[in-house]
Design an enzyme around this catalytic site. Structure first.
Site, PDB file in Angstrom:
ATOM      1  N   CYS A  12       0.827  -1.206   0.000  1.00  0.00           N
ATOM      2  CA  CYS A  12       0.000   0.000   0.000  1.00  0.00           C
ATOM      3  C   CYS A  12       0.861   1.254   0.000  1.00  0.00           C
ATOM      4  O   CYS A  12       2.028   1.227   0.400  1.00  0.00           O
ATOM      5  CB  CYS A  12      -0.901   0.062   1.248  1.00  0.00           C
ATOM      6  SG  CYS A  12      -2.085  -1.284   1.378  1.00  0.00           S
ATOM      7  N   GLY A  44       1.209   0.084  -5.057  1.00  0.00           N
ATOM      8  CA  GLY A  44      -0.112  -0.517  -5.157  1.00  0.00           C
ATOM      9  C   GLY A  44      -0.792  -0.162  -6.449  1.00  0.00           C
ATOM     10  O   GLY A  44      -0.921   1.026  -6.772  1.00  0.00           O
ATOM     11  N   ASN A 122      -1.207   1.728   5.751  1.00  0.00           N
ATOM     12  CA  ASN A 122      -0.191   0.901   5.084  1.00  0.00           C
ATOM     13  C   ASN A 122       0.398  -0.041   6.122  1.00  0.00           C
ATOM     14  O   ASN A 122       0.894   0.398   7.151  1.00  0.00           O
ATOM     15  CB  ASN A 122       0.902   1.795   4.489  1.00  0.00           C
ATOM     16  CG  ASN A 122       2.098   1.003   3.963  1.00  0.00           C
ATOM     17  OD1 ASN A 122       3.219   1.477   3.999  1.00  0.00           O
ATOM     18  ND2 ASN A 122       1.870  -0.195   3.476  1.00  0.00           N
ATOM     19  N   GLY A 123       0.333  -1.339   5.862  1.00  0.00           N
ATOM     20  CA  GLY A 123       0.885  -2.319   6.782  1.00  0.00           C
ATOM     21  C   GLY A 123      -0.040  -3.503   6.964  1.00  0.00           C
ATOM     22  O   GLY A 123      -0.987  -3.705   6.194  1.00  0.00           O
ATOM     23  N   CYS A 282      11.439  -1.850   7.928  1.00  0.00           N
ATOM     24  CA  CYS A 282      11.562  -2.941   6.955  1.00  0.00           C
ATOM     25  C   CYS A 282      12.770  -2.723   6.050  1.00  0.00           C
ATOM     26  O   CYS A 282      12.826  -1.753   5.290  1.00  0.00           O
ATOM     27  CB  CYS A 282      10.296  -3.036   6.115  1.00  0.00           C
ATOM     28  SG  CYS A 282      10.397  -4.235   4.776  1.00  0.00           S
ATOM     29  N   TYR A 288      14.287  -3.231  -2.395  1.00  0.00           N
ATOM     30  CA  TYR A 288      13.488  -3.322  -3.608  1.00  0.00           C
ATOM     31  C   TYR A 288      12.255  -2.428  -3.636  1.00  0.00           C
ATOM     32  O   TYR A 288      11.977  -1.781  -4.638  1.00  0.00           O
ATOM     33  CB  TYR A 288      13.039  -4.780  -3.822  1.00  0.00           C
ATOM     34  CG  TYR A 288      12.109  -4.945  -4.995  1.00  0.00           C
ATOM     35  CD1 TYR A 288      12.604  -4.910  -6.301  1.00  0.00           C
ATOM     36  CD2 TYR A 288      10.740  -5.107  -4.816  1.00  0.00           C
ATOM     37  CE1 TYR A 288      11.763  -5.040  -7.391  1.00  0.00           C
ATOM     38  CE2 TYR A 288       9.887  -5.241  -5.899  1.00  0.00           C
ATOM     39  CZ  TYR A 288      10.402  -5.209  -7.183  1.00  0.00           C
ATOM     40  OH  TYR A 288       9.571  -5.333  -8.255  1.00  0.00           O
ATOM     41  N   SER A 329      15.744  -2.617 -11.497  1.00  0.00           N
ATOM     42  CA  SER A 329      15.817  -2.285 -10.069  1.00  0.00           C
ATOM     43  C   SER A 329      17.193  -2.584  -9.475  1.00  0.00           C
ATOM     44  O   SER A 329      17.570  -2.004  -8.458  1.00  0.00           O
ATOM     45  CB  SER A 329      14.735  -3.032  -9.279  1.00  0.00           C
ATOM     46  OG  SER A 329      14.854  -4.425  -9.455  1.00  0.00           O
ATOM     47  N   ASP A 391      21.512  -9.197  -9.805  1.00  0.00           N
ATOM     48  CA  ASP A 391      20.058  -9.168  -9.679  1.00  0.00           C
ATOM     49  C   ASP A 391      19.709  -8.795  -8.246  1.00  0.00           C
ATOM     50  O   ASP A 391      20.539  -8.918  -7.336  1.00  0.00           O
ATOM     51  CB  ASP A 391      19.452 -10.523 -10.041  1.00  0.00           C
ATOM     52  CG  ASP A 391      17.984 -10.414 -10.459  1.00  0.00           C
ATOM     53  OD1 ASP A 391      17.428  -9.302 -10.388  1.00  0.00           O
ATOM     54  OD2 ASP A 391      17.405 -11.440 -10.842  1.00  0.00           O
ATOM     55  N   ASP A 392      18.474  -8.305  -8.034  1.00  0.00           N
ATOM     56  CA  ASP A 392      18.082  -7.919  -6.674  1.00  0.00           C
ATOM     57  C   ASP A 392      17.577  -9.107  -5.878  1.00  0.00           C
ATOM     58  O   ASP A 392      17.427  -9.009  -4.662  1.00  0.00           O
ATOM     59  CB  ASP A 392      17.034  -6.803  -6.693  1.00  0.00           C
ATOM     60  CG  ASP A 392      15.841  -7.124  -7.581  1.00  0.00           C
ATOM     61  OD1 ASP A 392      15.529  -8.312  -7.754  1.00  0.00           O
ATOM     62  OD2 ASP A 392      15.221  -6.178  -8.106  1.00  0.00           O
TER      63      ASP A 392
END
Length: 516
Positions: A12, A44, A122-123, A282, A288, A329, A391-392
């Site tokens: 979100c 989102g 958000n969460g 987080c 990412y 990314s 790569d991520d």
């Protein structure tokens, strides 16, 4: 890149705006909010909603919600209905809890004893099931399966010791924060103010910006900017500020309750964590989820990803000729790896941006060419050379394998995979959609020979310690600089006590006890 392919995603984004000065305002609040949401679209893409208020007593709330991308959900006639708002909050959504339906679209608006409130969240609450039972025992029905409606109803309940005719919204918010420790960043709109709230662990991001005239956007004088403030905005990420003419002001602190009004911003309270607990922001916001131009903890996400690449080069050097990336990314990490290793950075893949995930594959031949539809090989850059491909992530292992095959068939002598994040081994219960434990390649027998499984010459992931070091070294450097300016040379010891990061999906160590 594999995060994108597998749908591992942030769930979100929230955005709010309050016009400064006299109301009714000349500021196009609904337009500002819509542009802010567009900048958060990566968080989102399932649905979006806006609620505006004129801030009168009683206020008039106007709501519009729609499925799909922001630009599809909001047409010019929809914004026209919202234009009388002097303040508003909004939300763009992926579903963590709750089905992909319009009824689960936020913000939620409920009538309370003391007027309407609107909530955007958000969460994901770690103790949602217990809270649902508690709300229902109070005789409150829930019309959706979303955590966010649950939060809204908890705020609507009268907390202990509140007088009937004197609503104490700070007490209500603190009561909510006592009931559930994490994970949430919230915007709550009531009458003429917005409350911006971050859980005590600071697991989800939330930043404040100041709207100023374009002529003052890059002004260095603080007093000059103060005098020309047109409004205040609050957002899941600061990347949304540039597109609306706002200057980054600061983050909402873990546990902080900030009141945003036409008069400015004010900290009302900060809820502490249990003694000894560090914040738990987080860490995958850095890896990412966040846009690279966002700022968290005083540092740009792009710079952190570049440090991850440098750290990866130190941990996993290899004899090779060129460094490249799976677009796009992982590009900052690839550049960092190239800088640290001294190898040249080149592009080996060209991405077709117009191939969707649902492309029809009518026969076996086209299915076998799947990756070729999305990427073209820039053969002249790597034919006959040993390639380090950054790569991520490698989550399941079935996305990178065709890319390695494509590069080898196009002439790469060797393909060494270096992953700019550690292996994901555990699910997230705090707002990130991650496959089940059994689906993760790091938990499967194939992981013992993952290079052979995906067809690479070698595979090495960044270590957990390496990731934490890359993230926290920027915070330490910034705080050390501040301490030196202030004449304090206590250094890392003091700085290290002020921050912490959630690595639960990597280590299985969750910041709080999970309740089911």
């Amino acid at each position: 890149m594999e995060f994108e392919e597998l749908g591992i995603r942030e769930e979100c984004g929230v955005f709010g705006c309050v016009a400064a000065g006299e109301w009714p305002t000349q500021l196009e609040v609904a337009q500002v909010i819509t542009l802010g949401l567009v900048a958060l679209q990566h968080r989102g893409q399932e649905s979006a909603g806006i609620v505006t208020s004129n801030g009168a007593f009683p206020p008039i709330y106007t709501t519009h919600k729609g499925m799909g991308l922001v630009n599809n959900a909001f047409q010019s006639e929809d914004l026209e209905k919202l234009r009388d708002g002097n303040l508003g909050i909004s939300h763009t959504r992926y579903s963590t809890t709750g089905m992909s339906e319009l009824q689960n679209c936020q913000p939620f608006v409920v009538e309370t004893l003391h007027g309407k409130i609107a909530v955007a969240h958000n969460g994901e609450l770690v103790n949602a099931q217990n809270l649902r039972r508690k709300v229902m025992r109070h005789g409150v029905g829930l019309s959706t399966s979303s955590d966010s409606e649950l939060i809204t109803q908890l705020l609507a309940l009268t907390p202990p010791f509140e007088e009937v005719d004197a609503p104490d919204w700070v007490a209500r918010i603190k009561n909510l924060m006592t009931e559930t420790p994490t994970s949430y960043s919230l915007l709550v709109m009531h009458k003429d103010v917005i409350y911006a709230i971050r859980d005590p662990y600071g697991n989800r991001p939330l930043s404040i910006g100041r709207l100023v005239p374009i002529s003052k956007l890059h002004s260095s004088g603080t007093q000059d900017v103060d005098a020309h403030t047109e409004g205040w905005v609050v957002s899941s990420e600061s990347c949304s500020f540039q597109s609306i003419g706002a200057r980054y002001y600061r983050e909402v602190l873990p546990g902080e309750i900030v009141q945003i009004s036409k008069h400015g911003i004010q900290t009302l309270s900060i809820m502490p964590r249990p003694e000894g607990d560090l914040p738990a922001f987080c860490i995958f916001e850095y890896v990412y989820f966040a846009r690279p131009d966002s700022i968290f903890e005083g540092q740009m996400v792009y710079s952190v990803r570049q440090r991850c690449g440098r750290q990866l080069a130190l941990e996993a050097p290899v004899d090779a000729d060129v460094v490249s990336t799976v677009p796009e990314s992982a590009t900052p990490a690839a550049l960092g790896y190239a800088q640290q290793s001294g190898l040249p950075y080149v592009e080996v893949l060209c991405k077709n941006r117009y191939v969707g995930r649902t492309f029809i594959q009518p026969n076996t031949h086209l299915r076998q060419l799947g990756v070729a539809k999305k990427f073209g090989a820039l053969t002249d850059n790597f034919a006959g050379k040993r390639v380090v491909l950054i790569d991520d992530s490698i989550v399941r292992g079935n996305t990178i394998s065709p890319i390695i095959k494509l590069l080898k068939e196009a002439g790469a002598k060797e393909v060494h995979i270096r992953v700019a994040s550690p292996p994901i081994r555990f699910p997230c219960y705090m707002g990130i959609n991650i496959p089940t434990k059994e689906e993760l390649i790091a938990n499967r027998p194939e992981f013992e020979d993952i290079a052979g499984y995906i067809g690479a010459t070698s595979v090495v992931y960044l270590s957990v310690d390496g990731l934490v070091s890359a993230v926290q070294s920027g915070i330490i450097s910034r705080e050390e600089k501040d301490m030196m300016i202030g004449g304090n040379d206590s250094g890392n010891k003091k700085a290290n006590q002020k921050f912490g990061h959630c690595t639960a999906c990597l280590t299985g160590k969750y910041p709080v006890e999970l309740e089911w």
